[in-house]
Design a protein around this motif. Sequence first.
Motif, short mmCIF file in Angstrom:
data_model
loop_
_atom_site.label_atom_id
_atom_site.label_comp_id
_atom_site.label_asym_id
_atom_site.label_seq_id
_atom_site.Cartn_x
_atom_site.Cartn_y
_atom_site.Cartn_z
N GLN A 65 0.84 -1.20 0.00
CA GLN A 65 0.00 0.00 0.00
C GLN A 65 0.88 1.25 0.00
OE1 GLN A 65 -3.30 -0.86 0.04
NE2 GLN A 65 -3.83 1.24 -0.47
N PRO A 66 1.49 1.59 -1.14
CA PRO A 66 2.49 2.68 -1.17
C PRO A 66 1.91 4.02 -0.69
CG PRO A 66 2.46 1.46 -3.24
CD PRO A 66 1.27 1.00 -2.47
N ASP A 67 0.66 4.24 -0.92
CA ASP A 67 0.07 5.52 -0.53
C ASP A 67 0.08 5.74 0.97
OD1 ASP A 67 -0.39 5.88 -3.13
OD2 ASP A 67 -2.52 5.31 -3.08
N TYR A 68 0.10 4.64 1.67
CA TYR A 68 -0.03 4.74 3.12
C TYR A 68 1.13 5.51 3.74
CZ TYR A 68 2.42 2.42 6.96
OH TYR A 68 3.26 2.14 7.99
N LEU A 69 2.36 5.35 3.18
CA LEU A 69 3.52 6.08 3.69
C LEU A 69 3.30 7.59 3.54
CD1 LEU A 69 7.05 4.64 2.87
CD2 LEU A 69 6.08 5.40 5.04
N THR A 70 2.78 7.97 2.38
CA THR A 70 2.52 9.39 2.15
C THR A 70 1.46 9.91 3.13
OG1 THR A 70 3.00 9.05 -0.19
CG2 THR A 70 1.83 11.07 0.41
N TRP A 71 0.49 9.05 3.37
CA TRP A 71 -0.55 9.44 4.32
C TRP A 71 0.07 9.71 5.70
CZ3 TRP A 71 -2.43 7.19 8.85
CH2 TRP A 71 -3.63 7.74 9.34
#
Lengths: 146, 229
Positions: free
Chosen positions: A47-53
């Motif tokens: 879930q790559p987006d999660y780091l940005t979140w």
Amino acid sequence: MLIKIILIAAVLLLGAGMLRGQGKRRQALRRIGLVVFAVVAVTSILQPDYLTWVAQRINVGRGADLLLYALIVVFFSYIATRYRRDTRTQEMITAISRRVALNQAPPPRPPDTPGQATPDRPDTAGQATPARPDTAGQATPRQPNR
Amino acid sequence: MTASEFDDVWVVVPVFNEAPVLEAVLDGLTAVFPWVCVVDDASDDGSGGIARCFADRGVRLLTHPVNLGQGAALQTGFEYVLGDPSMARVVTFDADGQHVVDDAVRLARRLTAGFDVVLGSRFVARKASPMGWPKRSLLRLAVAYTRVSTRLKVSDTHNGLRALNRQAVGLMNLTQSGMAHATEILERIKQRGLRYTEEPVEIHYSAYSRAKGQPLLNAVNILVDLLVK
């Protein structure tokens, strides 16, 4: 800035952890850290987006930046650990080398040198000043006989 | 005559690649001192072989299997000479020919006036020695630091020529392998409340010892060694 506080806290914590804490306790903490790292890594792969979140929660622009910061902190803690371990290894090498040198050396004063060593001298071991008549006037720095 | 006066003295000489001058140094020392302990810190230029040639003149050779540093070499020498029950005094003497044997004699004699340690000093007024201002100011800085950290009133903290009695040798237990041992010795003096004094000594800054000596930058390493333990 939230990230600055977090990073500084992390650096200080790691630094303190380097200095204190021995053996089992630190080993356990290191293992917990490893598990946390694995979980975070797998999650961010899926879930790559999660780091940005997460990054945005703490006022960092992108997840990649957060990753970089974390990497820097981990890298420095690695250096510190390495340094301590190297110091310990060096101490061991010193001890072993010294033992080897001492074991291979001839005895300091073989008994069969009657010409030089007086075998039965009064025991001077551990004594501050060996009793000798010629100590008078030695406190002044003068040129002695050669 | 001298052989009996210094029969209780061991001269400890840490050696690392000093082949060009070692023979002259040992020649001078063995003329006065019956017992010399050479600690070869894994030299690869044949220094050990030179020292071995002096075996019949009271020189004992110890060889580190790997290079450890001057502090470690000194400590090895200390532990060795402590194995001689009739040792009462130790003189440490650098192998690069910068020290004068007469100074070593004076230091060893001065011990018997009731001191545990006699430190050779380049800066005690009597004998000035030529050295450039960067080195001089750096050494002064080291002295200032040591005075603050150990509160010992010494004028030269990094002089390889010293005399110690048996008790002081037994208490040294140097752990700084490199050059920081000079300060460590002073710390021991402070910790153990040893009686110490300084004695002016001459230093021969030959082209050889200059080339061989401590590069100024190494002061940074020494400082870090002392601060980060």
